[in-house]
Enzyme design. Structure first.
Site, PDB file in Angstrom:
ATOM      1  N   LYS A  20       0.842  -1.196   0.000  1.00 20.62           N
ATOM      2  CA  LYS A  20       0.000   0.000   0.000  1.00 20.62           C
ATOM      3  C   LYS A  20       0.883   1.254   0.000  1.00 20.62           C
ATOM      4  O   LYS A  20       2.107   1.174   0.219  1.00 20.62           O
ATOM      5  CB  LYS A  20      -0.931  -0.053   1.218  1.00 20.62           C
ATOM      6  CG  LYS A  20      -1.953  -1.210   1.132  1.00 20.62           C
ATOM      7  CD  LYS A  20      -2.819  -1.267   2.387  1.00 20.62           C
ATOM      8  CE  LYS A  20      -3.877  -2.350   2.288  1.00 20.62           C
ATOM      9  NZ  LYS A  20      -4.730  -2.385   3.509  1.00 20.62           N
ATOM     10  N   TYR A  60     -12.341  -2.529  -3.402  1.00 17.90           N
ATOM     11  CA  TYR A  60     -12.879  -2.580  -2.039  1.00 17.90           C
ATOM     12  C   TYR A  60     -14.401  -2.468  -2.007  1.00 17.90           C
ATOM     13  O   TYR A  60     -14.968  -2.039  -1.000  1.00 17.90           O
ATOM     14  CB  TYR A  60     -12.260  -1.461  -1.193  1.00 17.90           C
ATOM     15  CG  TYR A  60     -10.844  -1.773  -0.712  1.00 17.90           C
ATOM     16  CD1 TYR A  60     -10.569  -2.904   0.055  1.00 17.90           C
ATOM     17  CD2 TYR A  60      -9.779  -0.914  -1.006  1.00 17.90           C
ATOM     18  CE1 TYR A  60      -9.279  -3.175   0.509  1.00 17.90           C
ATOM     19  CE2 TYR A  60      -8.481  -1.185  -0.556  1.00 17.90           C
ATOM     20  CZ  TYR A  60      -8.251  -2.319   0.208  1.00 17.90           C
ATOM     21  OH  TYR A  60      -6.979  -2.594   0.670  1.00 17.90           O
ATOM     22  N   ASN A 123      -1.803  -0.085   7.290  1.00 18.95           N
ATOM     23  CA  ASN A 123      -1.308  -1.439   7.568  1.00 18.95           C
ATOM     24  C   ASN A 123      -0.477  -2.056   6.433  1.00 18.95           C
ATOM     25  O   ASN A 123      -0.365  -3.267   6.306  1.00 18.95           O
ATOM     26  CB  ASN A 123      -2.454  -2.356   8.042  1.00 18.95           C
ATOM     27  CG  ASN A 123      -3.552  -2.514   7.019  1.00 18.95           C
ATOM     28  OD1 ASN A 123      -3.459  -1.990   5.910  1.00 18.95           O
ATOM     29  ND2 ASN A 123      -4.585  -3.246   7.373  1.00 18.95           N
ATOM     30  N   HIS A 126      -1.769  -5.458   1.363  1.00 18.96           N
ATOM     31  CA  HIS A 126      -3.038  -6.142   1.103  1.00 18.96           C
ATOM     32  C   HIS A 126      -2.775  -7.565   0.654  1.00 18.96           C
ATOM     33  O   HIS A 126      -1.803  -7.819  -0.056  1.00 18.96           O
ATOM     34  CB  HIS A 126      -3.816  -5.423  -0.012  1.00 18.96           C
ATOM     35  CG  HIS A 126      -4.954  -6.251  -0.564  1.00 18.96           C
ATOM     36  ND1 HIS A 126      -6.183  -6.310   0.042  1.00 18.96           N
ATOM     37  CD2 HIS A 126      -5.024  -7.101  -1.623  1.00 18.96           C
ATOM     38  CE1 HIS A 126      -6.965  -7.153  -0.635  1.00 18.96           C
ATOM     39  NE2 HIS A 126      -6.287  -7.639  -1.654  1.00 18.96           N
ATOM     40  N   GLU A 137      -9.053 -10.194  -8.216  1.00 21.96           N
ATOM     41  CA  GLU A 137      -8.217  -9.012  -8.003  1.00 21.96           C
ATOM     42  C   GLU A 137      -7.052  -8.961  -8.991  1.00 21.96           C
ATOM     43  O   GLU A 137      -6.709  -7.874  -9.483  1.00 21.96           O
ATOM     44  CB  GLU A 137      -7.723  -8.997  -6.545  1.00 21.96           C
ATOM     45  CG  GLU A 137      -8.871  -8.756  -5.562  1.00 21.96           C
ATOM     46  CD  GLU A 137      -8.506  -8.996  -4.095  1.00 21.96           C
ATOM     47  OE1 GLU A 137      -7.331  -9.299  -3.808  1.00 21.96           O
ATOM     48  OE2 GLU A 137      -9.412  -8.901  -3.247  1.00 21.96           O
TER      49      GLU A 137
HETATM   50  P1  GDP Z   1      -7.725  -7.009   5.384  1.00 20.07           P
HETATM   51  O1  GDP Z   1      -8.311  -8.065   4.499  1.00 20.07           O
HETATM   52  O2  GDP Z   1      -6.950  -7.559   6.542  1.00 20.07           O
HETATM   53  O3  GDP Z   1      -6.907  -5.997   4.600  1.00 20.07           O
HETATM   54  O4  GDP Z   1      -8.945  -6.197   6.050  1.00 20.07           O
HETATM   55  P2  GDP Z   1     -10.403  -5.800   5.477  1.00 20.07           P
HETATM   56  O5  GDP Z   1     -10.680  -6.490   4.183  1.00 20.07           O
HETATM   57  O6  GDP Z   1     -11.376  -5.982   6.591  1.00 20.07           O
HETATM   58  O7  GDP Z   1     -10.255  -4.228   5.218  1.00 20.07           O
HETATM   59  C1  GDP Z   1      -9.555  -3.758   4.107  1.00 20.07           C
HETATM   60  C2  GDP Z   1      -8.694  -2.605   4.525  1.00 20.07           C
HETATM   61  O8  GDP Z   1      -9.526  -1.524   4.955  1.00 20.07           O
HETATM   62  C3  GDP Z   1      -7.768  -2.863   5.712  1.00 20.07           C
HETATM   63  O9  GDP Z   1      -6.572  -3.531   5.352  1.00 20.07           O
HETATM   64  C4  GDP Z   1      -7.511  -1.460   6.206  1.00 20.07           C
HETATM   65  O10 GDP Z   1      -6.536  -0.794   5.387  1.00 20.07           O
HETATM   66  C5  GDP Z   1      -8.861  -0.801   5.977  1.00 20.07           C
HETATM   67  N1  GDP Z   1      -9.681  -0.852   7.188  1.00 20.07           N
HETATM   68  C6  GDP Z   1     -10.351  -1.912   7.703  1.00 20.07           C
HETATM   69  N2  GDP Z   1     -10.984  -1.598   8.837  1.00 20.07           N
HETATM   70  C7  GDP Z   1     -10.700  -0.279   9.068  1.00 20.07           C
HETATM   71  C8  GDP Z   1     -11.043   0.656  10.096  1.00 20.07           C
HETATM   72  O11 GDP Z   1     -11.765   0.331  11.040  1.00 20.07           O
HETATM   73  N3  GDP Z   1     -10.549   1.922   9.978  1.00 20.07           N
HETATM   74  C9  GDP Z   1      -9.752   2.304   8.939  1.00 20.07           C
HETATM   75  N4  GDP Z   1      -9.284   3.571   8.889  1.00 20.07           N
HETATM   76  N5  GDP Z   1      -9.397   1.467   7.952  1.00 20.07           N
HETATM   77  C10 GDP Z   1      -9.867   0.182   8.011  1.00 20.07           C
HETATM   78 MG    MG Z   2      -9.768  -7.936   2.984  1.00 15.81          MG
END
Ligand code: GDP
Ligand code: MG
Length: 160
Positions: A20, A60, A123, A126, A137
């Site tokens: 990222k 997303y 974080n 991805h 993707e």
């Molecule tokens: P991943 O699969 O571990 O990347 O997590 P998710 O698919 O649930 O979410 C996608 C991305 O959205 C995450 O990697 C974070 O960058 C972002 N994200 C998820 N939850 C939050 C949140 O509560 N706050 C913020 N600011 N970003 C979030």
């Molecule tokens: Mg995810």
């Protein structure tokens, strides 16, 4: 991307991994790539890329209703990302383990997020959450001709 998506539904397991914008800005590209490389997965596609807003929204789309969605799109489009396609049996689940929990404070030490990040909103990496999404993707982020099919010299030293 539709013809490539249909064509890519069969074949070996693949995961879309992306450094990222914060990972790129912090100089962590080599560190992150090397974790997947050392593990033994096969790199099939790699590029530095400025993601347009519509692509970030499509990638997303399952999170569209989340309150953090606008901030997430702003984050992912805030600078170049490094797009990767990795192949190998079990690569999706294994990459998720190497990456660690979504919240870096909950990610185990030894994982990428556990070692290199402190906040969910920054974080650094991805990874696809299912083989189906891996295919989806990769078809979304890579064009025809950007994926290389090749057999690395080390193949017989990785799998019996
Ligand atoms: P991943 O699969 O571990 O990347 O997590 P998710 O698919 O649930 O979410 C996608 C991305 O959205 C995450 O990697 C974070 O960058 C972002 N994200 C998820 N939850 C939050 C949140 O509560 N706050 C913020 N600011 N970003 C979030
Ligand atoms: Mg995810």
């Amino acid at each position: 991307f539709l013809p490539r998506l249909v064509a890519s539904m069969e074949g070996p397991e693949e995961s879309y991994i992306m450094v990222k914008p914060d990972g790129v800005q912090r100089g962590l590209v080599g560190e992150i790539i090397s974790r997947f490389e050392k593990k033994g997965f096969l790199l099939k596609g790699l590029k530095l890329f400025q993601c347009p807003k519509d692509l970030a929204e499509e990638h997303y789309k399952d999170l569209k209703e989340k309150p953090f969605f606008p901030k997430l799109i702003e984050y992912i489009t805030s600078g170049p990302v490094v797009c990767m396609a990795w192949e190998g049996a079990g690569v999706v689940a294994s990459a998720r383990k190497l990456i660690g929990a979504t919240n870096p404070l909950q990610a185990e030490p030894g994982t990428i997020r556990g070692d290199l990040a402190v906040q969910t909103g920054r974080n650094v990496v991805h990874g696809s959450d299912s083989p189906e999404n891996g295919k989806r993707e990769i078809a979304l982020w890579f064009k025809e001709g950007e994926i290389c099919e090749w057999v690395p010299a080390q193949a017989p030293w990785l799998r019996e």
